[in-house]
Design a protein around this motif. Structure first.
Motif, mmCIF file in Angstrom:
data_model
loop_
_atom_site.group_PDB
_atom_site.id
_atom_site.type_symbol
_atom_site.label_atom_id
_atom_site.label_comp_id
_atom_site.label_asym_id
_atom_site.label_seq_id
_atom_site.Cartn_x
_atom_site.Cartn_y
_atom_site.Cartn_z
ATOM 1 N N TRP A 1 59.058 78.431 57.877
ATOM 2 C CA TRP A 1 59.529 79.763 57.270
ATOM 3 C C TRP A 1 58.265 80.637 57.198
ATOM 4 N N ALA A 2 56.732 79.889 56.774
ATOM 5 C CA ALA A 2 55.807 80.730 56.561
ATOM 6 C C ALA A 2 55.223 81.057 58.313
ATOM 7 N N ARG A 3 55.668 80.207 58.985
ATOM 8 C CA ARG A 3 55.064 80.497 60.742
ATOM 9 C C ARG A 3 55.651 81.928 60.997
ATOM 10 N N GLY A 4 57.078 81.857 60.427
ATOM 11 C CA GLY A 4 58.211 82.920 61.022
ATOM 12 C C GLY A 4 57.220 84.298 60.344
ATOM 13 N N TYR A 5 56.801 84.272 59.464
ATOM 14 C CA TYR A 5 56.354 85.625 58.809
ATOM 15 C C TYR A 5 55.584 86.609 59.957
ATOM 16 N N ASP A 6 54.790 85.957 60.942
ATOM 17 C CA ASP A 6 54.315 86.785 61.946
ATOM 18 C C ASP A 6 55.199 87.074 63.239
ATOM 19 N N GLU A 7 56.169 86.256 63.290
ATOM 20 C CA GLU A 7 57.114 86.260 64.611
ATOM 21 C C GLU A 7 58.333 87.030 64.463
ATOM 22 N N LEU A 8 59.115 87.045 63.227
ATOM 23 C CA LEU A 8 60.268 87.400 63.048
ATOM 24 C C LEU A 8 60.426 88.895 62.469
ATOM 25 N N ILE A 9 61.336 89.353 62.900
ATOM 26 C CA ILE A 9 61.676 90.877 62.689
ATOM 27 C C ILE A 9 62.617 91.083 61.615
ATOM 28 N N THR A 10 63.470 90.098 61.298
ATOM 29 C CA THR A 10 64.701 90.003 60.372
ATOM 30 C C THR A 10 64.231 89.540 59.185
ATOM 31 N N ASN A 11 63.297 88.532 58.855
ATOM 32 C CA ASN A 11 62.887 88.044 57.802
ATOM 33 C C ASN A 11 62.620 88.988 56.763
ATOM 34 N N SER A 12 63.257 88.915 55.472
ATOM 35 C CA SER A 12 62.826 89.825 54.453
ATOM 36 C C SER A 12 61.382 89.929 54.192
ATOM 37 N N ARG A 13 60.761 88.773 54.502
ATOM 38 C CA ARG A 13 59.505 88.560 54.139
ATOM 39 C C ARG A 13 58.616 88.359 55.397
ATOM 40 N N SER A 14 58.240 89.482 56.184
ATOM 41 C CA SER A 14 57.629 89.165 57.291
ATOM 42 C C SER A 14 56.838 90.341 57.662
ATOM 43 N N LEU A 15 55.717 90.283 58.583
ATOM 44 C CA LEU A 15 55.056 91.167 58.798
ATOM 45 C C LEU A 15 55.748 92.438 59.345
#
Length: 182
Positions: free
Chosen positions: A126-140
């Protein structure tokens, strides 16, 4: 002054918040304390949003100054921040910090117990997805989008900076804002 400090998990939000709390004499509120119910293992049971907002609003009630640590972009709480501080560090450094922190907090159980190992790996993924995801509510992407819509000042601190450098940057920004308000 109402200050929000946010960024990815492992970016140093809590550390900066606690140091600034001591330096400024402002209470520090960690959004995780309100977002998650106490559970064993921790951080597995989400609190009802209405209860969460009531609890944090009661805690902050009547305070002229406070620091709020965490990503609260979807809390719908109508906070008026005087300053938002965004922390970003490179993904691999952040993930290593998280791995180290998880081991320090929980020890070998995150590797030896099947259930805890699964939770550990889900958290790191999940933490790795921060930089990669667009849809995650807690993302870059979500944080940058939120920043672009804020009407109050934002201080972005990016890169592998020390806690002292971050504190100095925030203190300079606070001084600048107080000069503007005069």
């Amino acid at each position: 002054m109402h200050i929000n400090i946010f960024g990815a998990s492992g970016a140093g939000v809590t550390t900066l918040g606690k140091v600034l709390s001591e330096k400024l004499g402002y209470p520090y509120f960690d959004s995780d304390y309100y977002f998650w119910e106490k559970s064993n293992p921790p951080f597995t049971v989400r609190r009802d949003p209405l209860v969460r907002n009531r609890l944090i609003n009661e805690a902050m009630s009547g305070l002229d100054n406070w620091l709020l640590g965490g990503s609260v972009i979807n809390w719908n709480n109508n906070w008026q921040f005087d300053l938002s501080v965004f922390l970003y560090i490179p993904q691999e450094l952040r993930l290593q910090r998280l791995r180290d922190r998880e081991y320090e907090r929980y020890g070998d159980i995150i590797h030896s117990d099947k259930y805890r190992n699964r939770l550990y790996h889900e958290f790191i993924d999940w933490a790795r997805g921060y930089d990669e995801l667009i849809t995650n509510s807690r993302s870059l992407h979500a944080h940058r989008d939120w920043i672009s819509n804020l009407k109050t000042p934002v201080l972005a601190i990016e890169g592998d900076t020390t806690v002292e450098e971050r504190v100095e940057a925030v203190m300079r920004k606070i001084a600048e804002l107080k000069m503007i308000k005069l």
